[in-house]
Write an enzyme that holds these catalytic residues in place. Structure first.
Site, mmCIF file in Angstrom:
data_model
loop_
_atom_site.group_PDB
_atom_site.id
_atom_site.type_symbol
_atom_site.label_atom_id
_atom_site.label_comp_id
_atom_site.label_asym_id
_atom_site.label_seq_id
_atom_site.Cartn_x
_atom_site.Cartn_y
_atom_site.Cartn_z
ATOM 1 N N SER A 29 41.441 46.335 15.689
ATOM 2 C CA SER A 29 41.529 46.747 17.480
ATOM 3 C C SER A 29 42.360 47.759 17.602
ATOM 4 O O SER A 29 43.294 47.957 17.004
ATOM 5 C CB SER A 29 42.041 45.472 18.128
ATOM 6 O OG SER A 29 42.152 45.696 19.378
ATOM 7 N N LYS A 67 39.389 38.001 16.570
ATOM 8 C CA LYS A 67 38.901 39.220 17.391
ATOM 9 C C LYS A 67 37.969 39.341 18.300
ATOM 10 O O LYS A 67 37.931 39.644 19.195
ATOM 11 C CB LYS A 67 38.520 40.179 15.883
ATOM 12 C CG LYS A 67 37.986 41.473 16.650
ATOM 13 C CD LYS A 67 39.078 42.184 17.179
ATOM 14 C CE LYS A 67 38.424 43.736 17.409
ATOM 15 N NZ LYS A 67 37.307 44.181 17.913
ATOM 16 N N HIS A 83 40.028 38.132 21.132
ATOM 17 C CA HIS A 83 40.607 39.300 21.595
ATOM 18 C C HIS A 83 39.756 39.986 22.709
ATOM 19 O O HIS A 83 40.373 40.509 23.501
ATOM 20 C CB HIS A 83 41.142 39.999 20.555
ATOM 21 C CG HIS A 83 41.560 41.488 20.783
ATOM 22 N ND1 HIS A 83 40.665 42.442 20.989
ATOM 23 C CD2 HIS A 83 42.757 42.058 20.960
ATOM 24 C CE1 HIS A 83 41.197 43.548 21.381
ATOM 25 N NE2 HIS A 83 42.362 43.477 21.149
ATOM 26 N N ASN A 84 38.708 40.278 22.188
ATOM 27 C CA ASN A 84 37.734 41.100 22.937
ATOM 28 C C ASN A 84 37.332 40.370 24.424
ATOM 29 O O ASN A 84 37.208 41.027 25.182
ATOM 30 C CB ASN A 84 36.319 41.343 22.031
ATOM 31 C CG ASN A 84 36.669 42.339 21.180
ATOM 32 O OD1 ASN A 84 37.588 42.802 20.694
ATOM 33 N ND2 ASN A 84 35.518 42.919 20.202
ATOM 34 N N GLU A 132 40.065 40.813 26.454
ATOM 35 C CA GLU A 132 39.946 42.373 26.820
ATOM 36 C C GLU A 132 38.616 42.459 28.198
ATOM 37 O O GLU A 132 39.070 42.996 29.228
ATOM 38 C CB GLU A 132 39.387 43.050 25.820
ATOM 39 C CG GLU A 132 39.047 44.845 26.358
ATOM 40 C CD GLU A 132 38.514 45.292 24.878
ATOM 41 O OE1 GLU A 132 37.444 45.755 24.976
ATOM 42 O OE2 GLU A 132 39.191 45.376 23.904
#
Length: 467
Positions: A127, A182, A185-186, A189
């Site tokens: 990232s 991940k 995480h996205n 976001e």
């Protein structure tokens, strides 16, 4: 001397990661299926720490053992194809890393398949965008504590630093764990960007503030607890002007935000695992709705936004009816999209008919809703029907009244508030997705469409002019 690491796939992220490795004193082998990209990287950024190869066999032969190969290719079949080419060339104990945004279940499968060849495979979330790949990303490797020792020195050298100066990397766990983290995480976001967009939208429409005035709001946030990269670049985006017209560039970006799937995966996995990820799901939904620009224009023209009346207590039947119709509308629209994608022959009127008895969602409403498709089988969306829109116009003020009263009483009503927001988004001809797309272009060069000319555009969002 033998190379210490290899990067296969030299698009922007892969090329920048290879440059990062080389800049940290790591001898790095590079390869791309189209050799011109290899030549371009070496021509523009080559040094004694970067070595390019024409074939995978030569690249593998150039490496010290255990070999550490990082794949930076597009998620999907390309990863599997490349692995099949690599397995015969590698030795037992060698590593292959997927640094793309692969779905974690694919990574789990590849982890097991690689083991049959004696190869250690893992997924690694990366990232930070293009700049992070070059200068230091956050790394989420799906490694066990044992295998971490073979990678620790390399990954700690290329990773970003935390507030205390330590590398932003740690072993997540075997198999697909890194890609799962991940993915989440996205998803986070997505949610934060949507919150930013909604603050922007409220101030743009309800408070009639200009882009520069809203930029000041986010600039002030940089002095508070919410200070972040996203609020920082939001400030810069809102201050950017179009060099031709002099207008705020964000005002010229179409309100149609794209997505690559990780937010949706997160929402689905939240449901699958019994986690409450509705905020992420709403962010994904907002982008999906933004993509149907023409549909929003149609509905907004038939059912323009108007301030609701402020009655004392809502009509509970109206509240329940409005929420139920919204649920049906969402479900039927999903069925329609899936039918198009999979080329299924589905009759919406028949679906609504068979729901009228025996099933859990049977209701009187289904009779009237079915008439919409009986009269016009090509109806795109339940609320695009003029009669349906007119009926909902009389119901939604009561839904708003309930949601508002509940919020003031600090009573959570996520389903009803979500329903009302869905209706508002469909009726909003100009959404804040133009800002989302500007932010995506800022950190990922994803380009954007303009309202004043055809084509896809990328802008150099330089921060220097705003300092």
């Amino acid at each position: 001397m033998s190379n210490q690491a290899a990067v296969i796939g030299l698009a922007v992220m892969g090329a920048n990661l290879a440059r990062n490795l080389a800049s940290r004193g790591l001898r790095t082998a590079v390869y791309n299926r189209s050799h011109d990209k290899t030549e371009q990287l070496l021509r523009e950024h080559g040094n004694e720490m970067l070595a390019g190869y024409d074939t995978l066999a030569d690249l593998v032969a150039s490496m010290e053992k255990p070999r550490r190969v990082i794949l930076m290719v597009k998620a999907g079949p390309a990863v599997d194809e490349l692995l099949q080419q690599l397995y015969p060339l590698l030795s037992a104990g060698d590593y292959v890393v997927d640094g793309g945004n692969s779905f974690f279940e694919d990574t789990e499968r590849r982890y097991s398949e690689a083991a049959l060849h004696g190869v250690k495979f893992f997924g690694m979330g990366i990232s930070g965008g293009e700049e992070g790949a070059l200068l230091g990303p956050s790394l989420m490797p799906g490694l066990t504590a044992t295998d971490w020792q073979d990678w620790r020195e390399i990954l700690e050298k290329i990773a970003a630093k935390d507030f205390d100066g330590s590398p932003c990397v740690t072993p997540i766990g075997k198999g697909g764990a890194g890609h799962f983290v991940k993915m989440v995480h996205n998803g986070i976001e997505y949610a934060i960007m949507q919150v930013i967009a909604e603050i922007y939208q409220f101030n743009r429409t309800a408070r009639k503030k200009t882009a520069l005035e809203i930029a000041t709001i986010f600039q002030n946030c940089q002095n508070g607890k919410s200070a972040s990269y996203l609020t920082e670049i939001t400030t810069q985006v809102l201050r950017e002007t179009d060099p031709v017209s002099g207008r705020p560039l964000v005002d010229l970006i179409k309100d149609r935000a794209a997505q690559k799937g990780t937010g949706g995966w997160t929402a689905v996995e939240g449901i699958r695992n019994g986690a409450a990820t509705a905020m992420i799901g709403e962010a994904v939904a907002a982008r999906s709705i933004s993509s149907f620009k023409e549909l929003r224009q149609t509905i907004a023209a038939k059912w323009p936004l108007t301030p609701p009346p402020a009655d004392a207590e809502p009509d509970w039947d109206a509240v329940l009816t409005a929420a139920m119709i919204t649920a049906y509308a969402q479900g039927m629209f999903l069925i329609r999209l899936a039918a198009v994608e999979h080329q299924w022959e589905i009759n919406p009127g028949e679906i609504l008919r068979i729901w009228q008895g025996g099933c859990i969602i049977r209701s009187r409403l289904l009779t009237d809703l079915r008439k919409i498709w009986l009269e016009n089988p090509e109806t795109e969306h339940l609320l695009a029907d003029e009669h349906s829109a007119a009926g909902m116009k009389n119901l939604t003020p009561q839904l708003l009244k309930f949601v508002t009263s509940a919020m003031q009483a600090e009573v959570a009503v996520p389903a009803c508030s979500s329903a009302y927001n869905y209706l508002l988004q469909l009726r909003t001809e100009n959404s804040p997705a133009n800002l989302l797309q500007a932010l995506r272009d800022f950190f990922g060069a994803h380009t954007f469409e303009r309202t004043d000319r055809e084509g896809n555009f990328h802008h150099n969002w330089s921060s220097e002019k705003h300092e």
